[in-house]
Design a protein around this motif. Structure first.
Motif, mmCIF file in Angstrom:
data_model
loop_
_atom_site.group_PDB
_atom_site.id
_atom_site.type_symbol
_atom_site.label_atom_id
_atom_site.label_comp_id
_atom_site.label_asym_id
_atom_site.label_seq_id
_atom_site.Cartn_x
_atom_site.Cartn_y
_atom_site.Cartn_z
ATOM 1 N N ARG A 1 0.850 -1.196 0.000
ATOM 2 C CA ARG A 1 0.000 0.000 0.000
ATOM 3 C C ARG A 1 0.883 1.243 0.000
ATOM 4 N NH1 ARG A 1 -2.621 1.436 4.145
ATOM 5 N NH2 ARG A 1 -1.071 0.584 5.570
ATOM 6 N N LEU A 2 0.335 2.353 -0.478
ATOM 7 C CA LEU A 2 1.082 3.596 -0.510
ATOM 8 C C LEU A 2 1.465 4.039 0.897
ATOM 9 C CD1 LEU A 2 2.230 5.926 -2.151
ATOM 10 C CD2 LEU A 2 -0.010 7.034 -2.047
ATOM 11 N N GLY A 3 0.584 3.868 1.879
ATOM 12 C CA GLY A 3 0.891 4.259 3.241
ATOM 13 C C GLY A 3 2.091 3.516 3.796
ATOM 14 N N THR A 4 2.247 2.246 3.432
ATOM 15 C CA THR A 4 3.385 1.457 3.889
ATOM 16 C C THR A 4 4.682 1.974 3.280
ATOM 17 O OG1 THR A 4 1.970 -0.482 4.115
ATOM 18 C CG2 THR A 4 4.338 -0.871 3.991
ATOM 19 N N VAL A 5 4.655 2.273 1.984
ATOM 20 C CA VAL A 5 5.831 2.829 1.317
ATOM 21 C C VAL A 5 6.225 4.163 1.952
ATOM 22 C CG1 VAL A 5 6.725 3.750 -0.855
ATOM 23 C CG2 VAL A 5 5.364 1.648 -0.848
ATOM 24 N N GLU A 6 5.238 5.013 2.205
ATOM 25 C CA GLU A 6 5.524 6.325 2.804
ATOM 26 C C GLU A 6 6.115 6.175 4.204
ATOM 27 O OE1 GLU A 6 1.730 8.255 2.425
ATOM 28 O OE2 GLU A 6 2.276 9.156 0.483
ATOM 29 N N ALA B 1 10.954 6.707 7.518
ATOM 30 C CA ALA B 1 11.964 6.120 8.391
ATOM 31 C C ALA B 1 13.365 6.380 7.848
ATOM 32 C CB ALA B 1 11.721 4.618 8.532
ATOM 33 N N LEU B 2 13.518 6.322 6.526
ATOM 34 C CA LEU B 2 14.820 6.602 5.919
ATOM 35 C C LEU B 2 15.241 8.042 6.175
ATOM 36 C CD1 LEU B 2 17.145 5.628 4.073
ATOM 37 C CD2 LEU B 2 15.799 6.458 2.128
ATOM 38 N N ALA C 1 24.781 10.379 12.182
ATOM 39 C CA ALA C 1 25.728 9.874 13.186
ATOM 40 C C ALA C 1 25.592 8.372 13.411
ATOM 41 C CB ALA C 1 25.514 10.613 14.505
ATOM 42 N N GLU C 2 24.520 7.777 12.892
ATOM 43 C CA GLU C 2 24.308 6.352 13.112
ATOM 44 C C GLU C 2 25.255 5.524 12.252
ATOM 45 O OE1 GLU C 2 20.355 4.870 13.633
ATOM 46 O OE2 GLU C 2 19.531 6.896 13.648
ATOM 47 N N ALA C 3 25.402 4.271 12.622
ATOM 48 C CA ALA C 3 26.346 3.390 11.947
ATOM 49 C C ALA C 3 25.980 3.231 10.479
ATOM 50 C CB ALA C 3 26.367 2.029 12.634
ATOM 51 N N PRO C 4 26.985 3.147 9.588
ATOM 52 C CA PRO C 4 26.695 2.913 8.167
ATOM 53 C C PRO C 4 25.898 1.625 7.982
ATOM 54 C CG PRO C 4 29.005 3.525 8.484
ATOM 55 C CD PRO C 4 28.421 3.296 9.851
ATOM 56 N N GLY C 5 24.919 1.671 7.104
ATOM 57 C CA GLY C 5 24.103 0.500 6.842
ATOM 58 C C GLY C 5 22.910 0.352 7.754
ATOM 59 N N SER C 6 22.758 1.300 8.721
ATOM 60 C CA SER C 6 21.636 1.190 9.649
ATOM 61 C C SER C 6 20.305 1.582 9.003
ATOM 62 C CB SER C 6 21.879 2.065 10.877
ATOM 63 O OG SER C 6 21.967 3.435 10.513
ATOM 64 N N GLU C 7 20.372 2.235 7.836
ATOM 65 C CA GLU C 7 19.134 2.665 7.186
ATOM 66 C C GLU C 7 18.195 1.489 6.943
ATOM 67 O OE1 GLU C 7 22.144 3.208 5.866
ATOM 68 O OE2 GLU C 7 22.398 5.319 5.263
ATOM 69 N N ARG C 8 18.760 0.379 6.468
ATOM 70 C CA ARG C 8 17.911 -0.751 6.085
ATOM 71 C C ARG C 8 17.128 -1.300 7.280
ATOM 72 N NH1 ARG C 8 20.048 -5.088 1.743
ATOM 73 N NH2 ARG C 8 20.747 -3.079 0.922
ATOM 74 N N SER C 9 17.778 -1.390 8.446
ATOM 75 C CA SER C 9 17.086 -1.937 9.621
ATOM 76 C C SER C 9 15.997 -0.995 10.102
ATOM 77 C CB SER C 9 18.090 -2.217 10.741
ATOM 78 O OG SER C 9 18.744 -1.029 11.151
ATOM 79 N N HIS C 10 16.254 0.325 10.039
ATOM 80 C CA HIS C 10 15.237 1.297 10.439
ATOM 81 C C HIS C 10 14.028 1.227 9.507
ATOM 82 C CE1 HIS C 10 17.099 3.601 13.713
ATOM 83 N NE2 HIS C 10 18.252 3.418 13.086
ATOM 84 N N VAL C 11 14.296 1.142 8.210
ATOM 85 C CA VAL C 11 13.211 1.069 7.236
ATOM 86 C C VAL C 11 12.430 -0.234 7.418
ATOM 87 C CG1 VAL C 11 12.653 0.932 4.786
ATOM 88 C CG2 VAL C 11 14.387 2.555 5.577
ATOM 89 N N ILE D 1 14.297 0.775 -0.627
ATOM 90 C CA ILE D 1 14.219 2.132 -0.078
ATOM 91 C C ILE D 1 15.592 2.585 0.417
ATOM 92 C CG2 ILE D 1 13.262 3.497 1.821
ATOM 93 C CD1 ILE D 1 10.650 1.937 1.488
ATOM 94 N N ALA D 2 16.345 1.682 1.048
ATOM 95 C CA ALA D 2 17.676 2.052 1.547
ATOM 96 C C ALA D 2 18.634 2.403 0.412
ATOM 97 C CB ALA D 2 18.253 0.913 2.384
ATOM 98 N N GLU D 3 18.461 1.769 -0.756
ATOM 99 C CA GLU D 3 19.341 2.021 -1.899
ATOM 100 C C GLU D 3 18.785 3.063 -2.861
ATOM 101 O OE1 GLU D 3 22.294 0.960 -2.261
ATOM 102 O OE2 GLU D 3 22.424 -0.687 -0.820
ATOM 103 N N LEU D 4 17.604 3.613 -2.568
ATOM 104 C CA LEU D 4 16.920 4.501 -3.509
ATOM 105 C C LEU D 4 17.748 5.751 -3.807
ATOM 106 C CD1 LEU D 4 14.267 4.925 -5.098
ATOM 107 C CD2 LEU D 4 13.356 6.102 -3.076
#
Length: 279
Positions: free
Chosen positions: A144-149, A154-155, A161-171, A193-196
């Protein structure tokens, strides 16, 4: 400040400068709030002391005033939104490309035979490299669009300041709030989304006929450029989209496609001669 390059007939102009040039070309008085932009055009020589436009501007002005086809490109990335496009006139084709952090865009002439190449270049379409590999049959995301948003939000909320690569876990954590998505799809969508690098939508519009009536015809498509994970055609919501047409529960379908498919989608935007309504 506006500027121009005579050797390649290209110009750097803001929206205010373009408005002034069209106003002068059509013989209308320039509103007071645009006098500063008018003076900047005089200072760089695009308007002379008698208020006449420089001859080098004529192809640009003719196309701006009466385009046959307008192709708009809205690209959104980590530096914000940029708007590019092409204006196809009777005798000339003009491209315009924005630059992050500036109010001016570059306007330049394009050889008509190079239309698709020019648009592909605007989206940095790459035929080779990690994103140009084989496309698997299961390269599909449906949600759904709401899930993507929620995943995109989150990204944006990840601190530098967070560790590199942490984007994927947050998303992934944000996407997991939608139990209908499923673990496999959540993992794939989190990676995308992390690689977008950018999401962009390209739309062509022209004077035509819609349902038997004279009007504006249009078609378009949208793509996610996910860098090493390739190009993903956003089949749903389908373009062109009108304001207010979608909401959080609208279906989203992303399908991985080869660069050649993106090239074909760009080429298919162009209307055939029979589709055009000449006034």
């Amino acid at each position: 400040m506006p500027s121009y390059d005579l050797s390649r007939a290209r110009f750097r102009l803001s929206d205010e400068h373009v408005f002034v040039l069209i106003t002068v070309a059509t013989g209308e008085p320039v509103p007071d709030e645009f006098h500063a932009a008018q003076e900047e055009l005089r200072a760089c020589g695009l308007i002379d002391g008698n208020g006449q436009l420089a001859h080098v501007l004529l192809p640009l002005i003719d196309t701006l005033i009466a385009p046959t086809v307008v192709i708009s490109l809205e690209a959104v990335g980590r530096q914000g939104q940029l708007n590019h496009g092409l204006l196809i006139g009777q005798d000339h084709v003009i491209s315009h490309q924005a630059w992050p952090g500036t109010s001016e865009a570059e306007y330049a002439s394009v050889e008509p035979k190079m239309l698709v190449w020019a648009l592909a270049n605007m989206v940095n379409l790459q035929q080779s490299g990690p994103g140009g590999g084989a496309v698997h049959a299961d390269a599909l995301v449906e949600t759904r669009l709401g899930t993507v948003e929620a995943g995109l939000a989150a990204l944006e909320g990840v601190s530098a300041a967070e560790a590199p690569g942490s984007e994927r876990s947050h998303v992934h954590e944000a996407l997991a709030q939608d139990p209908a998505l499923g673990e496999a799809q959540a993992t794939l969508l989190a990676a995308l989304i992390a690689e977008l690098r950018s999401s962009w939508r390209m739309t062509a519009a022209w004077r035509g006929r819609e349902e038997g009536q004279d009007g504006v015809a249009a078609r378009g498509f949208a793509v996610w450029d996910c860098g090493p994970l390739g190009y993903w055609h956003r089949e749903l919501p389908a373009e062109p989209l009108a304001a207010g047409q979608v909401g959080p529960d609208s279906a989203v379908r992303l399908v991985r496609v080869a660069p050649k498919k993106v090239w074909d989608l760009i080429a298919e935007l162009m209307p055939e001669e029979a589709e055009l309504r000449h006034v």
